[in-house]
Design a protein around this motif. Sequence first.
Motif, PDB file in Angstrom:
ATOM      1  N   ALA A  40     -14.892  35.853  61.482  1.00  0.00           N
ATOM      2  CA  ALA A  40     -16.038  35.920  60.581  1.00  0.00           C
ATOM      3  C   ALA A  40     -16.191  34.597  59.858  1.00  0.00           C
ATOM      4  CB  ALA A  40     -15.868  37.057  59.576  1.00  0.00           C
ATOM      5  N   MET A  41     -17.445  34.204  59.648  1.00  0.00           N
ATOM      6  CA  MET A  41     -17.734  32.948  58.963  1.00  0.00           C
ATOM      7  C   MET A  41     -18.756  33.232  57.865  1.00  0.00           C
ATOM      8  SD  MET A  41     -19.107  29.243  60.431  1.00  0.00           S
ATOM      9  CE  MET A  41     -19.535  29.986  61.943  1.00  0.00           C
ATOM     10  N   LEU A  42     -18.499  32.675  56.677  1.00  0.00           N
ATOM     11  CA  LEU A  42     -19.375  32.842  55.523  1.00  0.00           C
ATOM     12  C   LEU A  42     -20.205  31.578  55.335  1.00  0.00           C
ATOM     13  CD1 LEU A  42     -20.232  34.416  52.958  1.00  0.00           C
ATOM     14  CD2 LEU A  42     -18.311  33.312  51.796  1.00  0.00           C
ATOM     15  N   PHE A  43     -21.535  31.744  55.314  1.00  0.00           N
ATOM     16  CA  PHE A  43     -22.442  30.618  55.087  1.00  0.00           C
ATOM     17  C   PHE A  43     -22.741  30.476  53.602  1.00  0.00           C
ATOM     18  CE2 PHE A  43     -22.982  31.402  59.538  1.00  0.00           C
ATOM     19  CZ  PHE A  43     -23.235  30.152  60.086  1.00  0.00           C
ATOM     20  N   ASP A  44     -23.226  29.302  53.212  1.00  0.00           N
ATOM     21  CA  ASP A  44     -23.523  29.018  51.805  1.00  0.00           C
ATOM     22  C   ASP A  44     -24.503  30.013  51.196  1.00  0.00           C
ATOM     23  OD1 ASP A  44     -21.826  26.839  51.695  1.00  0.00           O
ATOM     24  OD2 ASP A  44     -23.405  25.391  52.180  1.00  0.00           O
ATOM     25  N   ASP A  45     -25.399  30.579  52.013  1.00  0.00           N
ATOM     26  CA  ASP A  45     -26.388  31.523  51.480  1.00  0.00           C
ATOM     27  C   ASP A  45     -25.861  32.955  51.383  1.00  0.00           C
ATOM     28  OD1 ASP A  45     -26.383  32.455  54.091  1.00  0.00           O
ATOM     29  OD2 ASP A  45     -28.514  32.100  54.453  1.00  0.00           O
ATOM     30  N   GLY A  46     -24.566  33.149  51.691  1.00  0.00           N
ATOM     31  CA  GLY A  46     -23.949  34.472  51.595  1.00  0.00           C
ATOM     32  C   GLY A  46     -23.948  35.260  52.890  1.00  0.00           C
ATOM     33  N   THR A  47     -24.599  34.750  53.919  1.00  0.00           N
ATOM     34  CA  THR A  47     -24.638  35.422  55.216  1.00  0.00           C
ATOM     35  C   THR A  47     -23.265  35.360  55.874  1.00  0.00           C
ATOM     36  OG1 THR A  47     -26.946  34.807  55.521  1.00  0.00           O
ATOM     37  CG2 THR A  47     -25.734  35.424  57.498  1.00  0.00           C
ATOM     38  N   ILE A  48     -22.822  36.489  56.418  1.00  0.00           N
ATOM     39  CA  ILE A  48     -21.579  36.552  57.180  1.00  0.00           C
ATOM     40  C   ILE A  48     -21.945  36.752  58.644  1.00  0.00           C
ATOM     41  CG2 ILE A  48     -19.466  37.852  57.641  1.00  0.00           C
ATOM     42  CD1 ILE A  48     -19.345  38.548  54.681  1.00  0.00           C
ATOM     43  N   VAL A  49     -21.449  35.876  59.507  1.00  0.00           N
ATOM     44  CA  VAL A  49     -21.660  35.974  60.947  1.00  0.00           C
ATOM     45  C   VAL A  49     -20.312  36.272  61.585  1.00  0.00           C
ATOM     46  CG1 VAL A  49     -22.383  34.721  63.016  1.00  0.00           C
ATOM     47  CG2 VAL A  49     -23.600  34.371  60.867  1.00  0.00           C
ATOM     48  N   THR A  50     -20.295  37.224  62.517  1.00  0.00           N
ATOM     49  CA  THR A  50     -19.044  37.610  63.161  1.00  0.00           C
ATOM     50  C   THR A  50     -19.101  37.348  64.659  1.00  0.00           C
ATOM     51  OG1 THR A  50     -19.795  39.894  63.477  1.00  0.00           O
ATOM     52  CG2 THR A  50     -18.570  39.404  61.449  1.00  0.00           C
ATOM     53  N   GLY A  51     -17.928  37.286  65.261  1.00  0.00           N
ATOM     54  CA  GLY A  51     -17.802  37.144  66.702  1.00  0.00           C
ATOM     55  C   GLY A  51     -16.517  37.803  67.160  1.00  0.00           C
ATOM     56  N   SER A  52     -16.438  38.072  68.448  1.00  0.00           N
ATOM     57  CA  SER A  52     -15.238  38.689  69.001  1.00  0.00           C
ATOM     58  C   SER A  52     -15.046  38.235  70.437  1.00  0.00           C
ATOM     59  CB  SER A  52     -15.321  40.215  68.913  1.00  0.00           C
ATOM     60  OG  SER A  52     -16.488  40.685  69.549  1.00  0.00           O
ATOM     61  N   ASN A  53     -13.837  38.427  70.945  1.00  0.00           N
ATOM     62  CA  ASN A  53     -13.553  37.983  72.305  1.00  0.00           C
ATOM     63  C   ASN A  53     -14.002  39.007  73.339  1.00  0.00           C
ATOM     64  OD1 ASN A  53     -11.393  39.738  71.511  1.00  0.00           O
ATOM     65  ND2 ASN A  53     -10.065  38.863  73.081  1.00  0.00           N
ATOM     66  N   PHE A  54     -14.438  38.489  74.496  1.00  0.00           N
ATOM     67  CA  PHE A  54     -14.832  39.303  75.639  1.00  0.00           C
ATOM     68  C   PHE A  54     -14.204  38.690  76.876  1.00  0.00           C
ATOM     69  CE2 PHE A  54     -18.065  40.181  72.547  1.00  0.00           C
ATOM     70  CZ  PHE A  54     -18.327  41.527  72.723  1.00  0.00           C
ATOM     71  N   GLU A  55     -13.125  39.284  77.335  1.00  0.00           N
ATOM     72  CA  GLU A  55     -12.457  38.772  78.525  1.00  0.00           C
ATOM     73  C   GLU A  55     -13.177  39.272  79.779  1.00  0.00           C
ATOM     74  OE1 GLU A  55      -8.008  38.836  76.548  1.00  0.00           O
ATOM     75  OE2 GLU A  55      -8.455  40.219  78.160  1.00  0.00           O
ATOM     76  N   ASN A  56     -13.070  38.468  80.836  1.00  0.00           N
ATOM     77  CA  ASN A  56     -13.620  38.892  82.123  1.00  0.00           C
ATOM     78  C   ASN A  56     -12.634  38.515  83.223  1.00  0.00           C
ATOM     79  OD1 ASN A  56     -14.017  36.182  82.833  1.00  0.00           O
ATOM     80  ND2 ASN A  56     -16.029  36.153  81.922  1.00  0.00           N
ATOM     81  N   GLY A  57     -13.041  38.646  84.458  1.00  0.00           N
ATOM     82  CA  GLY A  57     -12.166  38.391  85.596  1.00  0.00           C
ATOM     83  C   GLY A  57     -11.658  36.970  85.692  1.00  0.00           C
ATOM     84  N   ALA A  58     -12.244  36.042  84.936  1.00  0.00           N
ATOM     85  CA  ALA A  58     -11.790  34.644  84.944  1.00  0.00           C
ATOM     86  C   ALA A  58     -10.630  34.428  83.983  1.00  0.00           C
ATOM     87  CB  ALA A  58     -12.938  33.719  84.555  1.00  0.00           C
ATOM     88  N   TYR A  59     -10.164  35.511  83.305  1.00  0.00           N
ATOM     89  CA  TYR A  59      -9.072  35.395  82.337  1.00  0.00           C
ATOM     90  C   TYR A  59      -7.896  34.695  82.987  1.00  0.00           C
ATOM     91  CZ  TYR A  59      -5.388  36.650  79.102  1.00  0.00           C
ATOM     92  OH  TYR A  59      -4.349  36.588  78.230  1.00  0.00           O
ATOM     93  N   PRO A  60      -7.243  33.732  82.371  1.00  0.00           N
ATOM     94  CA  PRO A  60      -7.274  33.347  80.973  1.00  0.00           C
ATOM     95  C   PRO A  60      -8.199  32.181  80.656  1.00  0.00           C
ATOM     96  CG  PRO A  60      -5.387  32.311  81.959  1.00  0.00           C
ATOM     97  CD  PRO A  60      -6.094  33.112  83.051  1.00  0.00           C
ATOM     98  N   VAL A  61      -9.045  31.751  81.593  1.00  0.00           N
ATOM     99  CA  VAL A  61      -9.969  30.657  81.314  1.00  0.00           C
ATOM    100  C   VAL A  61     -11.196  31.246  80.632  1.00  0.00           C
ATOM    101  CG1 VAL A  61     -11.369  28.835  82.326  1.00  0.00           C
ATOM    102  CG2 VAL A  61      -9.172  29.431  83.360  1.00  0.00           C
ATOM    103  N   GLY A  62     -11.467  30.845  79.397  1.00  0.00           N
ATOM    104  CA  GLY A  62     -12.611  31.388  78.682  1.00  0.00           C
ATOM    105  C   GLY A  62     -12.742  30.771  77.311  1.00  0.00           C
ATOM    106  N   VAL A  63     -13.644  31.324  76.526  1.00  0.00           N
ATOM    107  CA  VAL A  63     -13.903  30.833  75.178  1.00  0.00           C
ATOM    108  C   VAL A  63     -13.465  31.907  74.190  1.00  0.00           C
ATOM    109  CG1 VAL A  63     -15.685  30.067  73.592  1.00  0.00           C
ATOM    110  CG2 VAL A  63     -15.824  29.450  75.993  1.00  0.00           C
ATOM    111  N   CYS A  64     -12.725  31.520  73.189  1.00  0.00           N
ATOM    112  CA  CYS A  64     -12.198  32.447  72.184  1.00  0.00           C
ATOM    113  C   CYS A  64     -13.189  32.658  71.058  1.00  0.00           C
ATOM    114  CB  CYS A  64     -10.882  31.919  71.605  1.00  0.00           C
ATOM    115  SG  CYS A  64      -9.606  31.698  72.834  1.00  0.00           S
ATOM    116  N   ALA A  65     -13.089  33.789  70.387  1.00  0.00           N
ATOM    117  CA  ALA A  65     -13.959  34.101  69.245  1.00  0.00           C
ATOM    118  C   ALA A  65     -13.809  33.078  68.128  1.00  0.00           C
ATOM    119  CB  ALA A  65     -13.635  35.496  68.713  1.00  0.00           C
ATOM    120  N   GLU A  66     -12.624  32.496  67.989  1.00  0.00           N
ATOM    121  CA  GLU A  66     -12.389  31.543  66.906  1.00  0.00           C
ATOM    122  C   GLU A  66     -13.210  30.274  67.066  1.00  0.00           C
ATOM    123  OE1 GLU A  66     -10.138  32.869  68.849  1.00  0.00           O
ATOM    124  OE2 GLU A  66      -8.546  33.772  67.669  1.00  0.00           O
ATOM    125  N   ARG A  67     -13.598  29.962  68.271  1.00  0.00           N
ATOM    126  CA  ARG A  67     -14.376  28.750  68.517  1.00  0.00           C
ATOM    127  C   ARG A  67     -15.790  28.973  68.082  1.00  0.00           C
ATOM    128  NH1 ARG A  67     -12.195  26.939  74.390  1.00  0.00           N
ATOM    129  NH2 ARG A  67     -10.062  26.697  73.772  1.00  0.00           N
TER     130      ARG A  67
END
Length: 76
Positions: free
Chosen positions: A49-76
């Motif tokens: 989760a990331m908090l913006f200056d205007d108070g908005t919270i944006v969230t993300g989560s990981n979604f693995e697929n058959g290419a695991y472990p090559v992928g993009v993490c939620a933290e990025r």
Amino acid sequence: MNTGSSGFEYITYDNADALDKADKDLFNAAIKATENSSAPYSGLRVGAAMLFDDGTIVTGSNFENGAYPVGVCAER
């Protein structure tokens, strides 16, 4: 205050009760984001989760697929 290997500073808390309301809301948003993750290969569900200056919270989560472990993490 601690300094991680990447050079940013962070504080470690024993539990979420030690957080102020804004940080607790952000923490809870990240925990809730794990409900949307999909980790059939690693079993490691990640939410972020990331908090913006205007108070908005944006969230993300990981979604693995058959290419695991090559992928993009939620933290990025």
